[in-house]
Design a protein around this motif. Structure first.
Motif, PDB file in Angstrom:
ATOM      1  N   CYS A  73     -93.371 -27.473 -26.560  1.00 12.70           N
ATOM      2  CA  CYS A  73     -94.319 -27.678 -28.210  1.00 12.70           C
ATOM      3  C   CYS A  73     -95.382 -29.192 -28.084  1.00 12.70           C
ATOM      4  N   LEU A  74     -96.400 -29.199 -28.718  1.00 17.23           N
ATOM      5  CA  LEU A  74     -96.623 -30.452 -28.865  1.00 17.23           C
ATOM      6  C   LEU A  74     -95.759 -31.734 -30.270  1.00 17.23           C
ATOM      7  N   VAL A  75     -96.015 -31.881 -29.837  1.00 19.11           N
ATOM      8  CA  VAL A  75     -95.188 -33.502 -30.756  1.00 19.11           C
ATOM      9  C   VAL A  75     -95.770 -35.141 -31.226  1.00 19.11           C
ATOM     10  N   SER A  76     -95.649 -35.570 -31.650  1.00 15.98           N
ATOM     11  CA  SER A  76     -95.797 -36.977 -32.329  1.00 15.98           C
ATOM     12  C   SER A  76     -94.852 -37.751 -32.401  1.00 15.98           C
ATOM     13  N   ILE A  77     -95.125 -39.060 -32.231  1.00 15.68           N
ATOM     14  CA  ILE A  77     -94.042 -39.514 -31.899  1.00 15.68           C
ATOM     15  C   ILE A  77     -94.282 -41.074 -33.043  1.00 15.68           C
ATOM     16  N   SER A  78     -93.674 -41.432 -33.413  1.00 16.28           N
ATOM     17  CA  SER A  78     -94.173 -42.436 -34.978  1.00 16.28           C
ATOM     18  C   SER A  78     -93.385 -43.626 -35.016  1.00 16.28           C
ATOM     19  N   GLY A  79     -93.648 -44.638 -35.477  1.00 15.04           N
ATOM     20  CA  GLY A  79     -92.827 -45.458 -35.660  1.00 15.04           C
ATOM     21  C   GLY A  79     -93.488 -46.818 -35.133  1.00 15.04           C
ATOM     22  N   SER A  80     -91.755 -47.875 -33.910  1.00 12.15           N
ATOM     23  CA  SER A  80     -92.679 -48.942 -32.936  1.00 12.15           C
ATOM     24  C   SER A  80     -93.174 -47.998 -32.222  1.00 12.15           C
ATOM     25  N   ALA A  81     -93.556 -46.861 -31.863  1.00 12.41           N
ATOM     26  CA  ALA A  81     -94.308 -46.236 -30.943  1.00 12.41           C
ATOM     27  C   ALA A  81     -94.628 -44.898 -31.293  1.00 12.41           C
ATOM     28  N   THR A  82     -96.514 -44.952 -31.288  1.00 13.55           N
ATOM     29  CA  THR A  82     -96.995 -44.019 -31.727  1.00 13.55           C
ATOM     30  C   THR A  82     -97.111 -43.039 -30.258  1.00 13.55           C
ATOM     31  N   ALA A  83     -97.449 -41.437 -30.680  1.00 17.72           N
ATOM     32  CA  ALA A  83     -97.804 -41.310 -29.275  1.00 17.72           C
ATOM     33  C   ALA A  83     -97.823 -39.564 -29.341  1.00 17.72           C
ATOM     34  N   SER A  84     -98.833 -38.815 -29.004  1.00 12.54           N
ATOM     35  CA  SER A  84     -98.607 -37.340 -28.975  1.00 12.54           C
ATOM     36  C   SER A  84     -98.513 -36.783 -27.247  1.00 12.54           C
ATOM     37  N   GLY A  85     -98.268 -36.001 -27.241  1.00 12.69           N
ATOM     38  CA  GLY A  85     -98.071 -34.847 -26.089  1.00 12.69           C
ATOM     39  C   GLY A  85     -97.135 -33.248 -25.947  1.00 12.69           C
ATOM     40  N   ILE A  86     -96.329 -33.136 -25.211  1.00 12.71           N
ATOM     41  CA  ILE A  86     -95.617 -31.942 -24.982  1.00 12.71           C
ATOM     42  C   ILE A  86     -95.027 -32.307 -24.897  1.00 12.71           C
ATOM     43  N   CYS A  87     -93.724 -31.681 -25.647  1.00 15.00           N
ATOM     44  CA  CYS A  87     -92.731 -32.109 -25.259  1.00 15.00           C
ATOM     45  C   CYS A  87     -91.981 -31.737 -23.922  1.00 15.00           C
ATOM     46  N   LEU A  88     -91.096 -32.349 -23.216  1.00 17.33           N
ATOM     47  CA  LEU A  88     -90.446 -31.772 -21.988  1.00 17.33           C
ATOM     48  C   LEU A  88     -88.819 -31.954 -21.830  1.00 17.33           C
ATOM     49  N   GLY A  89     -87.631 -32.450 -23.687  1.00 16.97           N
ATOM     50  CA  GLY A  89     -86.637 -32.503 -23.136  1.00 16.97           C
ATOM     51  C   GLY A  89     -86.306 -33.658 -23.264  1.00 16.97           C
ATOM     52  N   VAL A  90     -85.810 -34.380 -22.685  1.00 16.30           N
ATOM     53  CA  VAL A  90     -85.149 -35.490 -22.424  1.00 16.30           C
ATOM     54  C   VAL A  90     -84.712 -35.525 -21.070  1.00 16.30           C
ATOM     55  N   ASP A  91     -84.715 -36.775 -20.240  1.00 10.85           N
ATOM     56  CA  ASP A  91     -83.568 -37.789 -19.118  1.00 10.85           C
ATOM     57  C   ASP A  91     -82.667 -37.836 -19.055  1.00 10.85           C
ATOM     58  N   GLU A  92     -82.963 -38.594 -17.776  1.00  8.91           N
ATOM     59  CA  GLU A  92     -80.722 -38.407 -17.669  1.00  8.91           C
ATOM     60  C   GLU A  92     -80.484 -39.586 -18.628  1.00  8.91           C
ATOM     61  N   ASN A  93     -81.286 -40.091 -18.951  1.00  6.35           N
ATOM     62  CA  ASN A  93     -80.790 -41.473 -19.784  1.00  6.35           C
ATOM     63  C   ASN A  93     -80.794 -41.339 -21.745  1.00  6.35           C
ATOM     64  N   GLY A  94     -81.753 -40.009 -21.562  1.00 11.05           N
ATOM     65  CA  GLY A  94     -81.612 -39.528 -22.584  1.00 11.05           C
ATOM     66  C   GLY A  94     -82.884 -40.087 -23.845  1.00 11.05           C
ATOM     67  N   ALA A  95     -83.897 -40.460 -22.626  1.00 10.16           N
ATOM     68  CA  ALA A  95     -85.349 -41.211 -23.492  1.00 10.16           C
ATOM     69  C   ALA A  95     -86.010 -39.293 -23.678  1.00 10.16           C
ATOM     70  N   VAL A  96     -86.666 -39.600 -24.480  1.00 12.28           N
ATOM     71  CA  VAL A  96     -87.894 -38.070 -24.825  1.00 12.28           C
ATOM     72  C   VAL A  96     -89.004 -38.533 -24.036  1.00 12.28           C
ATOM     73  N   LEU A  97     -89.376 -36.972 -23.508  1.00  5.19           N
ATOM     74  CA  LEU A  97     -89.674 -37.368 -22.565  1.00  5.19           C
ATOM     75  C   LEU A  97     -91.577 -36.379 -22.723  1.00  5.19           C
ATOM     76  N   LEU A  98     -91.933 -37.230 -22.787  1.00  4.97           N
ATOM     77  CA  LEU A  98     -94.025 -36.847 -23.518  1.00  4.97           C
ATOM     78  C   LEU A  98     -95.096 -36.135 -22.666  1.00  4.97           C
ATOM     79  N   GLU A  99     -95.455 -35.109 -21.957  1.00  2.31           N
ATOM     80  CA  GLU A  99     -96.575 -34.645 -20.997  1.00  2.31           C
ATOM     81  C   GLU A  99     -98.161 -35.011 -22.320  1.00  2.31           C
ATOM     82  N   GLN A 100     -98.496 -36.170 -21.681  1.00  2.00           N
ATOM     83  CA  GLN A 100    -100.243 -36.289 -21.947  1.00  2.00           C
ATOM     84  C   GLN A 100    -101.263 -36.883 -21.133  1.00  2.00           C
ATOM     85  N   ASP A 101    -101.738 -35.659 -20.834  1.00  2.00           N
ATOM     86  CA  ASP A 101    -103.031 -35.744 -19.848  1.00  2.00           C
ATOM     87  C   ASP A 101    -102.249 -35.600 -18.823  1.00  2.00           C
TER      88      ASP A 101
END
Length: 327
Positions: free
Chosen positions: A282-310
């Motif tokens: 899904c298309l998502v947005s991050i807000s707070g100490s970081a801001t970004a938007s992109g397609i959510c690709l789940g999490v990596d092996e450390n638990g970070a959320v992955l966003l595909e942007q361009d």
């Protein structure tokens, strides 16, 4: 409220828990107090979010039957050797109660749990208040000692979320999903949240408190206190939920998950999270100490959320950021 008054209040609840109506006079005679005292006890329970009907000629009745927390029943349901579960009537916060235990001369055993019927100072992520009406939800805090230290704690809220989501799916047959970094949803509505608190040094073992708030049977007045779509387990299953059984199941589920986490880290949970990710692709947005938007690709092996942007994939870690669906 005095110890004697608390005892009468609990006994009163045990009578009202059947969901039927009970006259104020009969209750007063049963407990050896005045009708005014009964009315005051009822008022106190309403103040902590319990739905009580008052019908002239019938008396008092709960809006729905209530299975009260029962320390003896919980102990009987536990396996031999399991860490204790402390049951409280009304408390400030189950997380705070566990944190206070850690300051005692004899700290709690690993996997110790504190639960309560209601909280007066329930907290969510980023200091938000967590709505905690009496007998309506599960207010659950779990203690773990992480020998690898604070630095090894990355992804713990996701591990706890995976454990709860897996339990709800397996034991209660509900379509629970995970929202990074600490929420559980059913059919697009929030049903639970996780709050992890750490105490310790970066180069030494640290104490972990995992607080979980799970909606069980929210009262009609919940809409006045919750500013987003919500679900509860009673509505989702169509069943009366035994929180005592659920507490034991969740304690076991978290213990198994954390034992795995200590040995293998977050990687075994990556597939679980991505399988149940509410925002997958899904298309998502991050807000707070970081801001970004992109397609959510789940999490990596450390638990970070992955966003595909361009065409580029960027990892974002927890902390003071939130994830939302974008339009």
């Amino acid at each position: 409220m005095s110890k004697a008054s608390l005892q009468v209040q609990r006994q009163l609840l045990a009578v009202l828990a059947d969901g039927g109506f009970h006259s104020g006079q009969a209750l007063a005679e049963q407990f050896g107090v005045s009708r005014t005292a009964i009315a005051n006890y009822i008022n106190d329970l309403e103040q902590v979010g319990l739905d009580v009907y008052k019908v002239k000629g019938k008396g008092y009745g709960l809006a729905r039957p209530l299975l009260l927390l029962d320390a003896q029943r919980i102990k009987k349901l536990q396996s031999v050797g399991t860490a204790p579960v402390f049951v409280q009537h009304i408390t400030d916060s189950t997380n705070l109660q566990l944190l206070q235990m850690l300051q005692n001369a004899s700290p709690p055993l690993k996997a110790t749990v504190v639960v309560a019927e209601a909280q007066t100072a329930g907290r969510g992520r980023r200091g938000r208040q967590w709505y905690s009406p009496y007998g309506s939800n599960l207010y659950f805090s779990y203690y773990w000692r992480l020998e690898q230290g604070v630095q090894a704690a990355m992804g713990l809220s996701l591990v706890a979320g995976c454990a709860l989501c897996s339990l709800l799916r397996r034991e209660y047959q509900v379509n629970a999903q995970l929202k990074w970094p600490n929420d559980i949803y059913i059919n697009g509505h929030k049903i639970a949240g996780v709050l992890v608190e750490l105490a310790g040094q970066a180069d030494a073992a640290c104490n972990v408190i995992i607080g979980i708030g799970l909606n069980i049977a929210l009262p009609e007045t919940a809409l006045q206190h919750i500013n987003q779509p919500y679900a509860d387990l009673t509505q989702a299953t169509g069943q009366l939920i035994d929180r005592n059984k659920l507490i034991v199941q969740l304690q076991d589920e978290l213990t198994n998950a954390l034992n795995t986490f200590e040995i293998e880290g977050f990687k075994p949970f990556q597939q679980i999270f991505n399988q149940y990710d509410v925002f997958a692709k899904c298309l998502v947005s991050i807000s707070g100490s970081a801001t970004a938007s992109g397609i959510c690709l789940g999490v990596d092996e450390n638990g970070a959320v992955l966003l595909e942007q361009d065409g580029n994939i960027q990892a974002y870690y927890g902390g003071e950021i939130s994830l939302r669906a974008s339009t």
